[in-house]
Enzyme design. Sequence first.
Site, PDB file in Angstrom:
ATOM      1  N   LYS A  46      12.004   4.855 -27.496  1.00 21.48           N
ATOM      2  CA  LYS A  46      13.320   4.238 -27.367  1.00 21.48           C
ATOM      3  C   LYS A  46      14.291   4.717 -28.456  1.00 21.48           C
ATOM      4  CE  LYS A  46      12.250   1.103 -24.057  1.00 21.48           C
ATOM      5  NZ  LYS A  46      10.801   1.208 -23.968  1.00 21.48           N
TER       6      LYS A  46
HETATM    7  C1  LIG Z   1      10.064   1.013 -22.858  1.00 25.24           C
HETATM    8  C2  LIG Z   1       8.703   1.560 -22.951  1.00 25.24           C
HETATM    9  C3  LIG Z   1       8.059   2.080 -21.832  1.00 25.24           C
HETATM   10  C4  LIG Z   1       8.689   2.056 -20.455  1.00 25.24           C
HETATM   11  O1  LIG Z   1       9.829   2.864 -20.362  1.00 25.24           O
HETATM   12  P1  LIG Z   1      10.902   2.614 -19.188  1.00 25.24           P
HETATM   13  O2  LIG Z   1      12.001   3.528 -19.487  1.00 25.24           O
HETATM   14  O3  LIG Z   1      11.302   1.177 -19.242  1.00 25.24           O
HETATM   15  O4  LIG Z   1      10.202   2.930 -17.905  1.00 25.24           O
HETATM   16  C5  LIG Z   1       6.812   2.626 -22.011  1.00 25.24           C
HETATM   17  N1  LIG Z   1       6.203   2.632 -23.216  1.00 25.24           N
HETATM   18  C6  LIG Z   1       6.791   2.119 -24.306  1.00 25.24           C
HETATM   19  C7  LIG Z   1       6.055   2.131 -25.604  1.00 25.24           C
HETATM   20  C8  LIG Z   1       8.054   1.569 -24.215  1.00 25.24           C
HETATM   21  O5  LIG Z   1       8.633   1.058 -25.308  1.00 25.24           O
END
Ligand SMILES: *Cc1c(COP(=O)(O)O)cnc(C)c1O
Length: 421
Positions: free
Chosen positions: A105
């Site tokens: 993120k």
């Molecule tokens: C947010 C997240 C996901 C999922 O990603 P999306 O874009 O919501 O599909 C997977 N793994 C981790 C560690 C995340 O923080």
Amino acid sequence: MKFISTRNQTEQVTASQAILAGIAPDGGLYVPQHFPQFTVDDFNAEQNLSEVAVRLLGKFFSDDQLAEELPQICQSAFDFPVPVKPLSDGLSILELFHGPTAAFKDFGARFLAQCFDKIPTEQKRTILVATSGDTGGAVGCAFEHSTSAKVVILYPKGRVSPLQQQQLTCWGDNVTALQVDGDFDDCQRLVKAAFADKGLQEKYNLASANSINIARLLPQMSYYAYAALRHFKTSGQVANFIIPTGNMGNGMACLWARACGLPIGKVIFASNANHSLYDYFANGEMLPHSSIATLANAMDVGNPSNFERFAIDQAFAENTMCQTISDQQIKQSIIDGFSQYDQTWCPHTACGFVAWQNLPEEIRNEHWYLVATADSYKFKEIVEPLIGEVISAPASLLDLQSRASNFIAIKPELPALAEVL
Ligand SMILES: *Cc1c(COP(=O)(O)O)cnc(C)c1O
């Protein structure tokens, strides 16, 4: 390049307008009007991630006020390594967790914060963000020193790991954490309701930082382009990706990169026990369900917010697959990854590994990139007992743990949210 809503193809906005609005006025999500086409020769082999990003995203910001700032935005946002680690003949790991909050993120959150700070505003913005785990921490961190925005993070009570909770609640004065008495879908619903309320919207100059914002999605295309180009230049083959999936933001970014002509082959969405996307692939109908709590909690989503972007074009479904992975399989995958490959995976990455193991042999023999979305240390309560070892903290997280934690508890209702804004 202009952006249009998934629900209304006639109204066009620039990238900056789409970033500020978050969601389109008709309730749809912004998508590029068309996908610019690239060939591998548009890039050169020595380019690092930030240079690939400038080349690729340049087309999406071509007529935008941020066009000239894009190189600076990319450089500041992507100032950490993105290792690609070969594991075996047919499997490599694309590690996306070396940013300051140790989850992928950071790419989107840092890019978005940079964009907001470079778009002038008279009134301070309020960034509203619903999080099932990692988004809020990454956004709080990315905006900590922002002069143009304050951030309000909504997270579901009892559904985030202790370390995630610390990461949501430890930032400076301009970042407020709200612990919502509900699940992630409640948090997401509250944020949507706040945006739909014109009065609130104007009074607080609301802006969104969720994965629906194109400033989150666009930068995520860059690492797929980067990894696929490197793979193609050395092997002459397209790269296939397995992507741990919740709201489909990371996965959609990969499909967008593929739609731009980058050398990307098959894409697999690896879901946890939240099965609405899997069911859609199986029988063509999207039936959202309320979110199911799993070990891979950042993917506990019963109604993926980016699905609307996926559904508008049949081409996205071609060469795209989905698997749903149980908690039991996640545990076994963490054990297997450690004993067979000496890897320590977070539960999300572990879902992706199961998806790879499940592939029929002739498909598994192609080259796959497993996208590793978080450092396993963030989920050490789950991972350590399974592998029987202590996981050491990445340096960036050590500093956060010593900070003071503050949050406000609220009921999952709009008036409760409005009161703390
Ligand atoms: C947010 C997240 C996901 C999922 O990603 P999306 O874009 O919501 O599909 C997977 N793994 C981790 C560690 C995340 O923080």
